[in-house]
Scaffold this motif. Structure first.
Motif, short mmCIF file in Angstrom:
data_model
loop_
_atom_site.label_atom_id
_atom_site.label_comp_id
_atom_site.label_asym_id
_atom_site.label_seq_id
_atom_site.Cartn_x
_atom_site.Cartn_y
_atom_site.Cartn_z
N LEU A 156 59.50 85.20 13.29
CA LEU A 156 58.06 85.43 13.14
C LEU A 156 57.61 85.18 11.71
O LEU A 156 58.14 85.77 10.77
N LYS A 157 56.62 84.31 11.57
CA LYS A 157 56.08 83.93 10.27
C LYS A 157 54.59 84.24 10.29
O LYS A 157 53.89 83.91 11.26
N GLU A 158 54.10 84.89 9.25
CA GLU A 158 52.69 85.28 9.21
C GLU A 158 51.77 84.08 9.35
O GLU A 158 52.07 83.00 8.87
N GLN A 159 50.65 84.29 10.02
CA GLN A 159 49.59 83.32 10.27
C GLN A 159 49.96 82.27 11.32
O GLN A 159 49.19 81.36 11.58
N GLU A 160 51.14 82.37 11.94
CA GLU A 160 51.52 81.45 13.00
C GLU A 160 51.15 82.05 14.35
O GLU A 160 51.00 83.26 14.50
N THR A 161 51.01 81.20 15.36
CA THR A 161 50.62 81.64 16.69
C THR A 161 51.85 81.74 17.59
O THR A 161 52.68 80.83 17.60
N ALA A 201 55.68 92.34 24.76
CA ALA A 201 56.74 91.47 24.24
C ALA A 201 56.12 90.27 23.54
O ALA A 201 54.97 89.92 23.78
N VAL A 202 56.90 89.63 22.67
CA VAL A 202 56.46 88.41 22.00
C VAL A 202 57.57 87.38 22.16
O VAL A 202 58.76 87.72 22.17
N MET A 203 57.15 86.12 22.32
CA MET A 203 58.12 85.05 22.48
C MET A 203 57.80 83.93 21.48
O MET A 203 56.71 83.38 21.49
N PRO A 204 58.76 83.61 20.61
CA PRO A 204 58.52 82.51 19.67
C PRO A 204 58.65 81.18 20.41
O PRO A 204 59.24 81.10 21.49
N PRO A 205 58.13 80.10 19.83
CA PRO A 205 58.33 78.79 20.44
C PRO A 205 59.82 78.42 20.41
O PRO A 205 60.60 79.03 19.66
N SER A 206 60.22 77.44 21.17
CA SER A 206 61.63 77.06 21.23
C SER A 206 62.15 76.58 19.89
O SER A 206 63.32 76.80 19.56
N PHE A 207 61.30 75.91 19.11
CA PHE A 207 61.71 75.42 17.81
C PHE A 207 60.69 75.87 16.76
O PHE A 207 59.49 75.82 17.01
N GLY A 239 64.94 75.57 -0.65
CA GLY A 239 63.59 75.05 -0.79
C GLY A 239 63.22 74.02 0.26
O GLY A 239 62.05 73.68 0.42
N GLU A 240 64.19 73.51 1.01
CA GLU A 240 63.89 72.52 2.04
C GLU A 240 63.44 73.23 3.32
O GLU A 240 63.78 74.39 3.55
N LYS A 241 62.68 72.51 4.13
CA LYS A 241 62.25 73.04 5.43
C LYS A 241 63.18 72.48 6.50
O LYS A 241 63.51 71.29 6.47
N ILE A 242 63.57 73.38 7.42
CA ILE A 242 64.46 72.95 8.50
C ILE A 242 63.88 73.39 9.84
O ILE A 242 63.09 74.32 9.92
N ARG A 243 64.28 72.67 10.90
CA ARG A 243 63.88 73.02 12.27
C ARG A 243 65.04 73.83 12.88
O ARG A 243 66.19 73.40 12.82
N VAL A 244 64.70 74.99 13.46
CA VAL A 244 65.70 75.89 14.05
C VAL A 244 65.38 76.11 15.52
O VAL A 244 64.22 76.30 15.89
N ASP A 245 66.41 76.08 16.36
CA ASP A 245 66.26 76.39 17.78
C ASP A 245 66.28 77.92 17.91
O ASP A 245 67.31 78.55 17.66
N THR A 246 65.16 78.53 18.31
CA THR A 246 65.08 79.99 18.37
C THR A 246 65.87 80.58 19.53
O THR A 246 66.20 81.75 19.52
#
Length: 187
Positions: free
Chosen positions: A105-110, A122-128, A169-176
């Protein structure tokens, strides 16, 4: 009301005055006797998993559950606050309801918040998700004994294993769903 042949994986039902999701369903037609459906269900409020069997003559109440896109506002003292962007109504989830999703969970994200009887459960994050690495040791060339990965801490506090070439400092894509590194993000 749902009859036994409508009980399938992913269907949400109400049993014992609580919402459940079917995680596994098997239709059984024995050689002798009445057909039945054996289901494995997960409680949407506390996460318990149980098994139940329903005869072909029995029916189950469909749960009054709805998913809604809500914006994560902030985390404060064990509670996570979400807001409906259309009505500006806020919902609060506790640590038990958020569960393992809190790592993503990251602030300001949907995110998708599950409501039961107009109450967030309950809350469900996106798959990535794309997150920034806040702490990561530099990779040492030739250190491939550990499978050529190293631990990295993300901006949400989650820890994932990343390849040696990824830096702080790099951004990465993570499978939640698995909590594993997928690739470097190109944002």
């Amino acid at each position: 009301m749902l009859n036994h042949n409508q009980l399938r994986q992913g269907v949400r039902v109400e049993i014992d005055d609580a919402p459940w999701i079917i995680v596994d369903a098997q239709f059984v037609k024995p050689g002798k006797g009445q057909a039945f459906t054996k289901i494995k269900i997960k409680n949407l409020i506390d996460g318990r998993v149980i098994e139940r069997t329903f005869k072909s003559s029995e029916s189950v109440i469909k749960a009054d559950v709805m998913d809604k896109d809500m914006q994560f506002l902030y985390h404060d003292a064990g509670f996570w606050n979400f807001m409906d962007p259309a009505s500006y109504e806020q919902s609060v989830l506790d640590e038990k309801q958020v569960g393992d999703s809190r790592s993503w969970l990251k602030e300001q994200e949907t995110y998708v918040v599950t409501l039961w009887k107009n109450r967030a459960i309950a809350v469900m994050p996106p798959s990535f998700v794309i997150l920034t690495i806040t702490k990561c040791d530099p990779g040492i060339k030739g250190d491939t004994v550990s499978g050529a990965t190293k631990p990295a801490t993300l901006e949400t506090g989650a820890e994932v294993k990343v390849p040696l070439f990824v830096n702080e400092g790099e951004k990465i894509r993570v499978d939640t769903r698995t909590g594993q590194y997928v690739e470097r993000a190109k944002e």
